[in-house]
Write a protein that holds these residues in place. Structure first.
Motif, short mmCIF file in Angstrom:
data_model
loop_
_atom_site.label_atom_id
_atom_site.label_comp_id
_atom_site.label_asym_id
_atom_site.label_seq_id
_atom_site.Cartn_x
_atom_site.Cartn_y
_atom_site.Cartn_z
N UNK A 207 0.85 -1.19 0.00
CA UNK A 207 0.00 0.00 0.00
C UNK A 207 0.88 1.24 0.00
N UNK A 208 0.70 2.10 -1.01
CA UNK A 208 1.53 3.30 -1.19
C UNK A 208 0.73 4.53 -0.80
N UNK A 209 1.35 5.47 -0.08
CA UNK A 209 0.72 6.76 0.20
C UNK A 209 1.77 7.87 0.14
N UNK A 210 1.38 8.99 -0.49
CA UNK A 210 2.28 10.14 -0.56
C UNK A 210 1.45 11.41 -0.58
N UNK A 211 2.03 12.52 -0.10
CA UNK A 211 1.30 13.79 -0.06
C UNK A 211 1.01 14.33 -1.46
N UNK A 212 1.67 13.80 -2.48
CA UNK A 212 1.45 14.31 -3.84
C UNK A 212 0.16 13.77 -4.46
N UNK A 213 -0.55 12.87 -3.74
CA UNK A 213 -1.81 12.37 -4.26
C UNK A 213 -1.80 10.88 -4.53
N UNK A 214 -0.63 10.27 -4.49
CA UNK A 214 -0.58 8.82 -4.69
C UNK A 214 -1.27 8.11 -3.53
N UNK A 215 -2.22 7.24 -3.89
CA UNK A 215 -2.95 6.46 -2.88
C UNK A 215 -3.34 5.19 -3.61
N UNK A 216 -2.57 4.14 -3.36
CA UNK A 216 -2.54 3.04 -4.31
C UNK A 216 -2.21 1.74 -3.60
N UNK A 217 -2.85 0.67 -4.08
CA UNK A 217 -2.60 -0.65 -3.50
C UNK A 217 -2.41 -1.64 -4.63
N UNK A 262 -1.96 6.64 -8.95
CA UNK A 262 -0.51 6.79 -8.87
C UNK A 262 -0.14 8.09 -9.57
N UNK A 263 0.61 8.94 -8.87
CA UNK A 263 1.07 10.20 -9.47
C UNK A 263 2.56 10.04 -9.83
N UNK A 264 2.86 10.24 -11.11
CA UNK A 264 4.25 10.11 -11.56
C UNK A 264 5.07 11.25 -10.99
N UNK A 265 6.33 10.96 -10.64
CA UNK A 265 7.19 11.99 -10.05
C UNK A 265 8.33 12.41 -10.96
N UNK A 266 8.41 11.78 -12.13
CA UNK A 266 9.39 12.22 -13.14
C UNK A 266 8.74 12.07 -14.51
N UNK A 267 9.21 12.86 -15.50
CA UNK A 267 8.67 12.69 -16.85
C UNK A 267 9.10 11.33 -17.43
N UNK A 268 8.36 10.86 -18.39
CA UNK A 268 8.65 9.55 -19.01
C UNK A 268 8.94 9.76 -20.49
N UNK A 269 10.11 9.29 -20.93
CA UNK A 269 10.43 9.34 -22.36
C UNK A 269 10.01 8.02 -22.99
N UNK A 270 9.03 8.07 -23.88
CA UNK A 270 8.56 6.86 -24.54
C UNK A 270 8.61 7.05 -26.04
N UNK A 380 8.15 6.53 -12.98
CA UNK A 380 8.62 6.81 -11.63
C UNK A 380 7.51 7.39 -10.77
N UNK A 381 7.43 6.93 -9.50
CA UNK A 381 6.38 7.43 -8.61
C UNK A 381 6.87 7.53 -7.17
N UNK A 382 8.15 7.28 -6.93
CA UNK A 382 8.69 7.44 -5.58
C UNK A 382 8.74 8.91 -5.20
N UNK A 383 8.55 9.20 -3.92
CA UNK A 383 8.61 10.61 -3.50
C UNK A 383 9.20 10.68 -2.09
N UNK A 384 9.53 11.89 -1.71
CA UNK A 384 10.25 12.16 -0.46
C UNK A 384 9.49 11.67 0.77
N UNK A 385 8.16 11.75 0.72
CA UNK A 385 7.39 11.38 1.92
C UNK A 385 6.55 10.13 1.70
N UNK A 386 6.97 9.30 0.76
CA UNK A 386 6.17 8.10 0.47
C UNK A 386 6.30 7.06 1.57
N UNK A 387 5.15 6.54 2.00
CA UNK A 387 5.13 5.41 2.93
C UNK A 387 4.63 4.18 2.17
N UNK A 388 5.25 3.04 2.45
CA UNK A 388 4.77 1.80 1.83
C UNK A 388 4.59 0.77 2.95
N UNK A 389 3.39 0.23 2.98
CA UNK A 389 3.07 -0.82 3.97
C UNK A 389 2.91 -2.13 3.23
#
Lengths: 408, 408
Positions: A207-217, A262-270, A380-389
């Protein structure tokens, strides 16, 4: 960059990345940016006993012209030449090295729809070869600086200063210091220790949570396993490192089990285009809604390439305080940016993330919950305040990440 | 070099050199030296309607490593991939463009014997494809500056100044001025007029004399013909120019009829090695004795590649006052140096130098006196005071060249 350090990097790629063995064939795919370094790598391959080394050079402006001018029918063609090339890879288990130096925006302006349709048309011909090769051969992705790429990362510098600075960043991230091969041995052992710890918990979800809006399982596979660092080929048992650098510990999740945003935290080159500031909402494992400030159409095309393109193939854990993230450099390149941040991948999962995959067919791995697709794209979706349970089968909750970093 | 002039050159190569038609495939073989110019050529190919343009980049240092490290067995291998590539050329009549920029000495130090043996071993596999393609497809050799090549020609200049000066020399020699396509139309008409004149004499031999020691007689074919400038493909009747630049009027001599000594007047670059100050003595059409001040072994290897390698395949006439010779530049590259001087070629002759070749097989052309070999190597022997006398069937002597220039 001093020649001595570049030679160390070439040797690292050949001995530790590909781990080329006597009598093997090697194909190197690269741009035109660093021919002298490519020559060093070729020489190291021969020194390691390679029987034949083929360099397949490419140049983005020529690729771009092909996408612009060739018809969908022509782009969709799978020729007898390509069939012979794939067959030789299967027969010889050819080592494959990508030395990426492309401009992340180098194909901007091309018709995503046409390219996607051509790839879809070609995939049925390529798929059986890919399956025949899966897990059996050594491959490696590493990077060298290209002028356009370097100027994108360091826009304030001259082209030559930017290239030099990107060399420094690539070599530092790739642990090319006094003894890179010893450093990679120690690094691989550290990654393996983290995997063992995670696998010991027998987790059923993250379970992922971050202040940027990511709230995901995301659901994990009861027969899954976390891996990281080097891998071993199935047939010949050759240990190699498919990514240089690599900081990640990852698994393939259970297909059909992903919920939330899931909120991306870096741009994606595709495919040479930069998708920026995007978020993806998942329901029953599937990406059902995407928003991007730039190139949303590319992202939409990507997740509709085939049935599996909207499902997840990878869940990867990297500390926010990773060496690459701490460099403060945004590389605009997945090989680096994925190692700076927790990420997910849409598309194909990895057979080797299933326990006992060594004796299983790809069909059996898919049945066990591994996603199948023609694409595999990290974001990418890791962030400075991300918690993962992590949640275990008996409902126990284990804090895996706290404030972006490992808590175990 | 200004972009506008380079674009004219790219267009000349595509429209007048290859004469690419709608729906055709094109392969471009080139070094890594001028990617921007190669991109211009690719774009012109697509504009002309090409369906697919493939660029096969190569890099001499990588080729050199392959020659050094690969075994004779491995170098001799003719793979299924190559078979498929040749078959596609036969099926599609793919246009083939070489953009030469190689260092003429770039393969110095490699083992000539090993390379020759590998080529001999591979030739039986390649020969049927070559024969199936003979006269049927458009091809063109043109040049672009490489840094090493330019520094060899202009050793006193900086690399970038040398490259710029070589661009100027290439473009001038290739008539890339106001309207290159119109200039080539007029030039082709001039060359055709000279051919008609020579063919009208019905010559049976040419006798060469020069103060440098050349004293040589070569037999011409009673059913032969002189050609020059553009050629026309057999099946599709497409007019194209296989060499840019081209100043020569040439024929294939009668196999077995060459006597006396030929002194070379320019060095010869063969397989990346420079053969210097050499002479060849012929008897009954065959090179029976060679002397070279440098790389005599390479020359000896060359003429013993196969039975036909010691016999002549071409006799070419170029005025000593040719534009390329008058430039005063020694290019160390056959494409240019051959157009600065009368020359001969050892090895394979040209079917199109036989009257009625359009309906003849290669076997029939060989029976008619055309030499057969896996090699075809030009070497220069024109000189300032060279006289050439043509002898007709009824014993009449016609002065063809006087003091190095046309006398007709």
């Amino acid at each position: 960059m001093q020649k001595r350090r570049l030679k160390k990097y070439a040797k690292l790629i050949v001995k530790c990345g590909l781990n080329v063995k006597r009598g093997q064939e090697v194909i190197i795919r690269c741009g035109l940016d660093q021919p002298e370094f490519v020559t060093m790598v070729v020489e190291e391959c021969y020194k390691a006993g390679a029987e034949r080394v083929k360099v397949e050079w490419s140049y983005q402006p020529v690729t771009k012209l092909a996408y612009e001018h060739r018809s969908l029918k022509s782009l969709s063609d799978f020729t007898e030449v390509e069939r012979a090339e794939w067959q030789r890879k299967v027969d010889k288990l050819t080592c494959l090295l990508w030395l990426d130096s492309d401009d992340p925006d180098g194909l901007a302006g091309t018709d995503s729809e046409k390219i996607a349709q051509a790839n879809v048309a070609r995939y049925p011909f390529i798929k059986p070869f890919r399956e025949a090769l899966n897990g059996k051969y050594q491959w490696c992705i590493a990077a060298v600086p290209g002028k356009e790429w370097a100027k994108k990362i360091f826009p304030g510098l001259s082209a030559s200063a930017a290239v030099e600075k990107l060399w420094e960043a690539i070599l530092t991230a790739s642990r090319v210091d006094d003894d890179p091969i010893a450093a990679w041995k120690a690094h691989n052992e550290n990654l393996a220790r983290h995997c063992n710890l995670l696998n010991g918990f027998r987790l059923v979800s993250l379970e992922y949570k971050s202040s940027n809006g990511t709230d995901f399982k995301v659901g994990l596979n009861p027969v899954g396993r976390f891996v990281g660092g080097g891998e071993t080929t199935l047939s010949k048992k050759i240990y190699y490192n498919p990514n240089i650098p690599s900081e990640e510990v990852f698994t393939s999740p259970m297909r059909g089990m992903a919920e939330g945003t899931v909120v991306a935290t870096k741009p994606l080159s595709y495919q040479g285009k930069l998708i920026e500031n995007f978020r993806i909402r998942f329901k029953d494992g599937k990406a059902v809604e995407v928003h991007a400030e730039k190139n949303q159409d590319v992202l939409e095309k990507m997740i509709s390439m085939d049935e599996g393109a909207a499902y997840l193939g990878e869940v990867a854990l990297i500390a926010y305080d990773s060496p690459i993230n701490n460099s403060g450099i945004l590389f605009y390149n997945t090989l680096f940016d994925e190692n700076a941040s927790c990420h997910l991948a849409l598309g194909k999962g990895f057979n080797e993330c299933v326990q006992g995959y060594e004796t299983m067919t790809t069909e059996e791995c898919i049945k066990a919950g591994i996603n199948e697709s023609m694409i595999h794209v990290d974001f990418m979706m890791g962030s400075k305040d991300m918690d993962i349970i992590g949640v275990t089968a008996d409902g126990k909750r284990v804090q895996i990440f706290k404030n972006g970093n490992w808590a175990i």
